[in-house]
Design an enzyme around this catalytic site. Structure first.
Site, PDB file in Angstrom:
ATOM      1  CB  THR A 144     -17.040  -9.365  -0.327  1.00  0.00           C
ATOM      2  OG1 THR A 144     -15.813  -9.060  -0.975  1.00  0.00           O
ATOM      3  CG2 THR A 144     -18.059  -8.286  -0.637  1.00  0.00           C
ATOM      4  CG  LEU A 145     -21.564 -12.622   0.875  1.00  0.00           C
ATOM      5  CD1 LEU A 145     -21.087 -11.994  -0.404  1.00  0.00           C
ATOM      6  CD2 LEU A 145     -22.021 -14.049   0.636  1.00  0.00           C
ATOM      7  CB  VAL A 223     -26.197 -15.696   2.320  1.00  0.00           C
ATOM      8  CG1 VAL A 223     -27.546 -15.289   2.875  1.00  0.00           C
ATOM      9  CG2 VAL A 223     -25.077 -15.349   3.303  1.00  0.00           C
ATOM     10  CB  ALA A 224     -22.109 -19.670   1.354  1.00  0.00           C
ATOM     11  NE  ARG A 225     -22.812 -20.288  -5.697  1.00  0.00           N
ATOM     12  CZ  ARG A 225     -23.070 -18.979  -5.621  1.00  0.00           C
ATOM     13  NH1 ARG A 225     -23.763 -18.504  -4.605  1.00  0.00           N
ATOM     14  NH2 ARG A 225     -22.661 -18.159  -6.578  1.00  0.00           N
ATOM     15  CG  ASP A 249     -30.385 -16.201  -0.949  1.00  0.00           C
ATOM     16  OD1 ASP A 249     -31.573 -15.927  -1.242  1.00  0.00           O
ATOM     17  OD2 ASP A 249     -29.413 -15.786  -1.604  1.00  0.00           O
ATOM     18  CD  GLU A 254     -29.729 -22.149  -5.636  1.00  0.00           C
ATOM     19  OE1 GLU A 254     -29.692 -21.299  -6.547  1.00  0.00           O
ATOM     20  OE2 GLU A 254     -29.027 -22.086  -4.638  1.00  0.00           O
ATOM     21  CG  HIS A 273     -28.985 -17.871  -5.483  1.00  0.00           C
ATOM     22  ND1 HIS A 273     -28.205 -18.919  -5.881  1.00  0.00           N
ATOM     23  CD2 HIS A 273     -28.125 -16.842  -5.213  1.00  0.00           C
ATOM     24  CE1 HIS A 273     -26.925 -18.555  -5.862  1.00  0.00           C
ATOM     25  NE2 HIS A 273     -26.849 -17.296  -5.457  1.00  0.00           N
ATOM     26  CB  ALA A 276     -26.241 -10.684  -3.879  1.00  0.00           C
TER      27      ALA A 276
HETATM   28  P1  NDP Z   1     -14.434 -13.713  -0.597  1.00  0.00           P
HETATM   29  O1  NDP Z   1     -13.426 -14.390  -1.441  1.00  0.00           O
HETATM   30  O2  NDP Z   1     -14.386 -12.249  -0.430  1.00  0.00           O
HETATM   31  O3  NDP Z   1     -14.425 -14.357   0.869  1.00  0.00           O
HETATM   32  C1  NDP Z   1     -14.296 -15.723   1.137  1.00  0.00           C
HETATM   33  C2  NDP Z   1     -14.046 -15.961   2.617  1.00  0.00           C
HETATM   34  O4  NDP Z   1     -14.147 -17.360   2.904  1.00  0.00           O
HETATM   35  C3  NDP Z   1     -12.661 -15.552   3.094  1.00  0.00           C
HETATM   36  O5  NDP Z   1     -12.768 -14.999   4.372  1.00  0.00           O
HETATM   37  C4  NDP Z   1     -11.904 -16.868   3.148  1.00  0.00           C
HETATM   38  O6  NDP Z   1     -10.853 -16.983   4.105  1.00  0.00           O
HETATM   39  C5  NDP Z   1     -13.009 -17.766   3.635  1.00  0.00           C
HETATM   40  N1  NDP Z   1     -12.702 -19.193   3.439  1.00  0.00           N
HETATM   41  C6  NDP Z   1     -12.743 -20.125   4.394  1.00  0.00           C
HETATM   42  N2  NDP Z   1     -12.432 -21.332   3.921  1.00  0.00           N
HETATM   43  C7  NDP Z   1     -12.156 -21.160   2.623  1.00  0.00           C
HETATM   44  C8  NDP Z   1     -11.752 -22.037   1.588  1.00  0.00           C
HETATM   45  N3  NDP Z   1     -11.565 -23.342   1.815  1.00  0.00           N
HETATM   46  N4  NDP Z   1     -11.543 -21.528   0.354  1.00  0.00           N
HETATM   47  C9  NDP Z   1     -11.736 -20.223   0.110  1.00  0.00           C
HETATM   48  N5  NDP Z   1     -12.112 -19.332   1.073  1.00  0.00           N
HETATM   49  C10 NDP Z   1     -12.328 -19.798   2.307  1.00  0.00           C
HETATM   50  O7  NDP Z   1     -15.842 -14.137  -1.216  1.00  0.00           O
HETATM   51  P2  NDP Z   1     -17.251 -13.360  -1.076  1.00  0.00           P
HETATM   52  O8  NDP Z   1     -17.458 -12.974   0.323  1.00  0.00           O
HETATM   53  O9  NDP Z   1     -17.386 -12.336  -2.125  1.00  0.00           O
HETATM   54  O10 NDP Z   1     -18.260 -14.531  -1.474  1.00  0.00           O
HETATM   55  C11 NDP Z   1     -18.271 -15.753  -0.747  1.00  0.00           C
HETATM   56  C12 NDP Z   1     -19.219 -16.735  -1.402  1.00  0.00           C
HETATM   57  O11 NDP Z   1     -20.551 -16.355  -1.147  1.00  0.00           O
HETATM   58  C13 NDP Z   1     -19.132 -16.793  -2.928  1.00  0.00           C
HETATM   59  O12 NDP Z   1     -18.129 -17.690  -3.336  1.00  0.00           O
HETATM   60  C14 NDP Z   1     -20.503 -17.254  -3.323  1.00  0.00           C
HETATM   61  O13 NDP Z   1     -20.551 -18.649  -3.395  1.00  0.00           O
HETATM   62  C15 NDP Z   1     -21.392 -16.768  -2.201  1.00  0.00           C
HETATM   63  N6  NDP Z   1     -22.230 -15.634  -2.604  1.00  0.00           N
HETATM   64  C16 NDP Z   1     -23.595 -15.773  -2.549  1.00  0.00           C
HETATM   65  C17 NDP Z   1     -24.427 -14.745  -2.907  1.00  0.00           C
HETATM   66  C18 NDP Z   1     -25.914 -14.900  -2.850  1.00  0.00           C
HETATM   67  O14 NDP Z   1     -26.605 -14.302  -3.650  1.00  0.00           O
HETATM   68  N7  NDP Z   1     -26.456 -15.653  -1.939  1.00  0.00           N
HETATM   69  C19 NDP Z   1     -23.884 -13.452  -3.382  1.00  0.00           C
HETATM   70  C20 NDP Z   1     -22.439 -13.391  -3.389  1.00  0.00           C
HETATM   71  C21 NDP Z   1     -21.664 -14.457  -3.003  1.00  0.00           C
HETATM   72  P3  NDP Z   1      -9.603 -16.009   4.221  1.00  0.00           P
HETATM   73  O15 NDP Z   1     -10.158 -14.721   4.720  1.00  0.00           O
HETATM   74  O16 NDP Z   1      -8.705 -16.605   5.201  1.00  0.00           O
HETATM   75  O17 NDP Z   1      -9.005 -15.916   2.858  1.00  0.00           O
END
Ligand code: NDP
Length: 307
Positions: A144-145, A223-225, A249, A254, A273, A276
């Protein structure tokens, strides 16, 4: 399970007023109330941002975040507790925030904002400002992100490549690399943007080697973790000039501690943080919860189920 009472845990107040969500969900067939820790045992299901051990006695916990790394999956499984997350709602918000970071770096806005605090009229060096069309970004994580980031940056003319677990193509990305080729994928990018979940596999994915691999004029965006990045290695890379700058972010700790050198670096943007956040957040979460309550009633599988 039978849903008889749905609680909105008061910890969600860090993102929106809990009562906005209870109002939004008022039409559900079950009572929905704002609850504190004491009332968790009275609920079968709870919407929350934080974890509480008392959740292990519930049937269903919904996280208002996409990242669920703070919840103990094994214990949920052991106690037959369903965990759902809020992936799917942060594409545009995070995408626009990342676009903002990139525009700040290219148009030098972060520098002007900092100088304004001191009433300083300072123009950049002749070769500091640039424009985004034709620049390259590598987005690590194409969920999604990642897709939201690719769509927003694509509309600004940035060429976007992605890294995911498979090599399968994703709309909005010019090219996809598998996780194993991470270093090849990031080596030529002017912007490296991290959007993967934090798991055992992605913990400290960005270490000294990764920053060494990146271009010296590259900007790093997280913007992940926080723990997807080895933060001391990032600070070293910024201080030694291995990379040009960063927009962050999320952090290993934190709020970012006051003594962190990241606060004072000219080419670093720190946000709390908040990538989103939007005034519509409670609505987006509410729609996800409504969908799953509907599925529960229709005896269908939950969407966004993690455990
Ligand atoms: P999704 O589940 O939609 O996407 C995760 C993506 O990461 C997929 O493309 C996945 O691969 C890929 N990926 C690569 N390696 C791994 C692994 N080892 N395990 C799992 N997935 C992997 O998640 P979102 O995009 O919704 O969110 C991603 C992260 O962003 C969240 O977990 C959260 O920690 C963080 N986040 C931060 C926010 C903020 O406020 N800063 C807001 C929202 C989320 P593949 O496509 O092959 O499955």
């Amino acid at each position: 399970f039978d849903l008889e009472r749905l609680g909105v845990h008061d910890s969600v107040a860090s993102v929106f007023p809990p009562a906005e969500l209870t109002d939004f969900l008022a039409d559900l067939s079950v009572p929905v109330d704002v609850i504190g820790d004491d009332e968790i045992p009275d609920c079968d299901a709870v919407i929350t941002i934080e974890h509480r051990d008392a959740f292990l006695e519930c049937d269903w916990i919904h996280s208002i975040q996409a990242g669920v790394d703070r919840f103990p999956f094994d214990e949920f499984e052991e106690h037959d507790v369903i965990l759902t997350n809020s992936t799917g709602i942060h594409d545009r918000t995070v995408g626009e925030t990342v676009a903002g970071y990139l525009l700040s770096f290219s148009r030098r806005l972060h520098g002007y904002a900092a100088n304004q605090q001191d009433r300083r009229w300072v123009r950049p060096e002749w070769d500091e400002a640039f424009t985004l069309p034709g620049t390259t970004a590598c987005v690590v994580g194409t969920g999604t992100l990642g897709r939201g980031v690719a769509e927003t940056l694509g509309s600004l003319g940035v060429q976007v490549t992605g890294v995911r677990r498979s090599e399968e193509s994703v709309p909005g990305f010019d090219e996809i690399h598998p996780n194993e080729d991470l270093h090849t994928a990031i080596a030529d990018a002017e912007f490296v943007i991290v959007t993967v979940p934090l798991t055992d596999e992605t913990h400290h994915l960005f270490d000294a080697d990764a920053f060494e691999t990146m271009r010296e004029d590259a900007y790093f965006v997280n913007v992940a973790r926080g723990s997807v990045v080895n933060q001391p290695a990032l600070i070293d890379a910024l201080e030694s000039g291995a990379i040009r700058g960063a927009a962050l972010d999320v952090f290993e700790e934190e709020p970012l501690p006051e003594e962190s050198p990241l606060w004072e670096m000219d080419e670093v943007i720190v946000t709390p943080h908040s990538a989103a956040l939007t005034r519509d957040y409670f609505r987006d979460v509410g729609e996800l919860v409504e969908t799953n309550v509907g599925r529960l009633e229709a005896d269908e599988a939950f969407t966004n189920r993690v455990v």
